[in-house]
Enzyme design. Structure first.
Site, PDB file in Angstrom:
ATOM      1  N   GLU A  98     -22.484  44.269 -30.227  1.00 26.54           N
ATOM      2  CA  GLU A  98     -22.167  43.195 -31.170  1.00 26.54           C
ATOM      3  C   GLU A  98     -22.625  43.604 -32.575  1.00 26.54           C
ATOM      4  O   GLU A  98     -23.574  44.374 -32.714  1.00 26.54           O
ATOM      5  CB  GLU A  98     -22.885  41.916 -30.692  1.00 26.54           C
ATOM      6  CG  GLU A  98     -22.748  40.702 -31.558  1.00 26.54           C
ATOM      7  CD  GLU A  98     -21.314  40.249 -31.778  1.00 26.54           C
ATOM      8  OE1 GLU A  98     -20.508  41.073 -32.257  1.00 26.54           O
ATOM      9  OE2 GLU A  98     -21.017  39.087 -31.528  1.00 26.54           O
ATOM     10  N   ASP A  99     -21.953  43.083 -33.591  1.00 27.09           N
ATOM     11  CA  ASP A  99     -22.377  43.441 -34.952  1.00 27.09           C
ATOM     12  C   ASP A  99     -23.615  42.684 -35.408  1.00 27.09           C
ATOM     13  O   ASP A  99     -24.486  43.248 -36.048  1.00 27.09           O
ATOM     14  CB  ASP A  99     -21.220  43.258 -35.962  1.00 27.09           C
ATOM     15  CG  ASP A  99     -20.658  41.849 -35.980  1.00 27.09           C
ATOM     16  OD1 ASP A  99     -20.954  41.060 -35.066  1.00 27.09           O
ATOM     17  OD2 ASP A  99     -19.911  41.530 -36.923  1.00 27.09           O
ATOM     18  N   ASP A 102     -26.909  35.851 -34.812  1.00 27.21           N
ATOM     19  CA  ASP A 102     -27.295  34.878 -35.829  1.00 27.21           C
ATOM     20  C   ASP A 102     -27.969  33.703 -35.104  1.00 27.21           C
ATOM     21  O   ASP A 102     -29.154  33.768 -34.781  1.00 27.21           O
ATOM     22  CB  ASP A 102     -26.007  34.475 -36.574  1.00 27.21           C
ATOM     23  CG  ASP A 102     -26.262  33.641 -37.806  1.00 27.21           C
ATOM     24  OD1 ASP A 102     -27.323  33.030 -37.903  1.00 27.21           O
ATOM     25  OD2 ASP A 102     -25.380  33.580 -38.676  1.00 27.21           O
ATOM     26  N   PHE A 151     -26.443  36.719 -46.686  1.00 29.31           N
ATOM     27  CA  PHE A 151     -25.052  36.901 -46.255  1.00 29.31           C
ATOM     28  C   PHE A 151     -24.660  38.361 -46.410  1.00 29.31           C
ATOM     29  O   PHE A 151     -24.570  38.874 -47.525  1.00 29.31           O
ATOM     30  CB  PHE A 151     -24.114  35.996 -47.050  1.00 29.31           C
ATOM     31  CG  PHE A 151     -22.806  35.803 -46.348  1.00 29.31           C
ATOM     32  CD1 PHE A 151     -22.571  34.658 -45.596  1.00 29.31           C
ATOM     33  CD2 PHE A 151     -21.825  36.785 -46.375  1.00 29.31           C
ATOM     34  CE1 PHE A 151     -21.369  34.498 -44.900  1.00 29.31           C
ATOM     35  CE2 PHE A 151     -20.636  36.637 -45.684  1.00 29.31           C
ATOM     36  CZ  PHE A 151     -20.409  35.486 -44.955  1.00 29.31           C
ATOM     37  N   ASP A 158     -17.661  40.667 -42.043  1.00 29.83           N
ATOM     38  CA  ASP A 158     -16.707  40.175 -43.037  1.00 29.83           C
ATOM     39  C   ASP A 158     -17.195  38.947 -43.783  1.00 29.83           C
ATOM     40  O   ASP A 158     -18.133  38.272 -43.369  1.00 29.83           O
ATOM     41  CB  ASP A 158     -15.389  39.789 -42.347  1.00 29.83           C
ATOM     42  CG  ASP A 158     -15.527  38.496 -41.551  1.00 29.83           C
ATOM     43  OD1 ASP A 158     -16.465  38.391 -40.738  1.00 29.83           O
ATOM     44  OD2 ASP A 158     -14.705  37.574 -41.752  1.00 29.83           O
ATOM     45  N   ARG A 164     -14.769  44.234 -44.262  1.00 34.00           N
ATOM     46  CA  ARG A 164     -15.175  44.907 -43.021  1.00 34.00           C
ATOM     47  C   ARG A 164     -15.168  46.426 -43.184  1.00 34.00           C
ATOM     48  O   ARG A 164     -15.881  47.148 -42.504  1.00 34.00           O
ATOM     49  CB  ARG A 164     -14.229  44.540 -41.871  1.00 34.00           C
ATOM     50  CG  ARG A 164     -14.303  43.100 -41.411  1.00 34.00           C
ATOM     51  CD  ARG A 164     -13.602  42.951 -40.067  1.00 34.00           C
ATOM     52  NE  ARG A 164     -13.222  41.587 -39.778  1.00 34.00           N
ATOM     53  CZ  ARG A 164     -13.988  40.702 -39.139  1.00 34.00           C
ATOM     54  NH1 ARG A 164     -15.200  41.037 -38.749  1.00 34.00           N
ATOM     55  NH2 ARG A 164     -13.549  39.480 -38.892  1.00 34.00           N
TER      56      ARG A 164
HETATM   57  C1  PRP Z   1     -19.874  36.597 -35.844  1.00 37.21           C
HETATM   58  C2  PRP Z   1     -20.510  37.826 -35.238  1.00 37.21           C
HETATM   59  C3  PRP Z   1     -20.990  37.336 -33.914  1.00 37.21           C
HETATM   60  C4  PRP Z   1     -21.326  35.892 -34.173  1.00 37.21           C
HETATM   61  C5  PRP Z   1     -22.806  35.755 -34.301  1.00 37.21           C
HETATM   62  O1  PRP Z   1     -18.582  36.500 -35.348  1.00 37.21           O
HETATM   63  O2  PRP Z   1     -19.592  38.875 -35.112  1.00 37.21           O
HETATM   64  O3  PRP Z   1     -19.978  37.420 -32.924  1.00 37.21           O
HETATM   65  O4  PRP Z   1     -20.681  35.519 -35.390  1.00 37.21           O
HETATM   66  O5  PRP Z   1     -23.151  34.445 -34.563  1.00 37.21           O
HETATM   67  P1  PRP Z   1     -24.018  33.526 -33.608  1.00 37.21           P
HETATM   68  O6  PRP Z   1     -25.223  34.313 -33.141  1.00 37.21           O
HETATM   69  O7  PRP Z   1     -24.398  32.403 -34.540  1.00 37.21           O
HETATM   70  O8  PRP Z   1     -23.171  33.053 -32.480  1.00 37.21           O
HETATM   71  P2  PRP Z   1     -17.395  35.756 -36.060  1.00 37.21           P
HETATM   72  O9  PRP Z   1     -17.123  34.484 -35.320  1.00 37.21           O
HETATM   73  O10 PRP Z   1     -17.658  35.657 -37.536  1.00 37.21           O
HETATM   74  O11 PRP Z   1     -16.166  36.703 -35.748  1.00 37.21           O
HETATM   75  P3  PRP Z   1     -15.924  38.241 -36.143  1.00 37.21           P
HETATM   76  O12 PRP Z   1     -16.696  39.086 -35.157  1.00 37.21           O
HETATM   77  O13 PRP Z   1     -14.452  38.391 -35.983  1.00 37.21           O
HETATM   78  O14 PRP Z   1     -16.390  38.463 -37.572  1.00 37.21           O
END
Ligand code: PRP
Length: 181
Positions: A98-99, A102, A151, A158, A164
């Site tokens: 995962e990236d 949060d 941020f 993104d 990205r």
């Molecule tokens: C982002 C990120 C994680 C998630 C983390 O995804 O890539 O999947 O939020 O947040 P959390 O710990 O609060 O659940 P996003 O929904 O922005 O989609 P993306 O991966 O397409 O950017």
């Protein structure tokens, strides 16, 4: 220019070094095995591509896309699978990539869903970890960098689907930086 105004948090060289370290650690832990690396779309694709190319063990890859449901623009926090894995994972060693972690909602829910499929093992590797933002307890097994509540974009992350492609991780501090670069 491509987001030249935003402050660089992790330059490409620092990211490359940390990804190699993580790959070394993962390779040692999975020695003699062939893990299935599961990327969460979209954010994880760049980190995952670099990570698996630095591994010393063979691996397979698959992806999931998650969907968050809620009324209007307000998320209920309910997360479901939008696009599922193609690979059956029962009895397999699975490593989710995962990236960013949060609130922890995404990964805790995905782990819960995938555990029910009875993989031999299930671990999580997150490139970034915003620990102070957790709403549910979640600890990744491998973390690239813990970061403060800022941020960040780039290296797969993104802002409104922009940035990205940036090779480094940058902090978007102002609306000018978000819209104007
Ligand atoms: C982002 C990120 C994680 C998630 C983390 O995804 O890539 O999947 O939020 O947040 P959390 O710990 O609060 O659940 P996003 O929904 O922005 O989609 P993306 O991966 O397409 O950017």
């Amino acid at each position: 220019m491509r987001a030249a105004a935003a402050e660089i948090l992790f330059p490409k060289e620092v990211i490359d070094r940390r990804v190699r370290e993580l790959a070394g650690q993962i390779s040692r832990d999975y020695e003699g095995r062939e893990p299935l690396i599961v990327g969460i779309l979209n954010g994880a694709f760049i980190f995952m591509a670099d990570l698996i190319r630095a591994l010393d063990v063979p691996c397979r890859v698959d992806f999931v896309r998650l969907a968050s449901y809620g009324a209007g623009s307000v998320s209920s926090g309910e997360i479901r699978i939008g696009m599922d894995l193609e690979t059956p994972i029962a009895g397999r060693d699975v490593l989710i990539v995962e990236d960013i972690v949060d609130t922890g909602l995404t990964l805790s829910r995905l782990v819960e869903i995938l555990r029910k499929r009875q993989p031999a093992s299930l671990r999580v590797c997150a490139f970034l970890d915003k620990r102070e933002r957790r709403r549910v307890p979640f600890t990744a097994d491998y973390v690239g960098f813990p970061i403060p509540d800022r941020f960040v974009v780039g290296y797969g992350l993104d802002y409104n689907e922009k940035f990205r492609f940036l090779p480094d991780v940058r902090v978007l501090g102002t609306s000018f930086e978000r819209e104007g670069v």
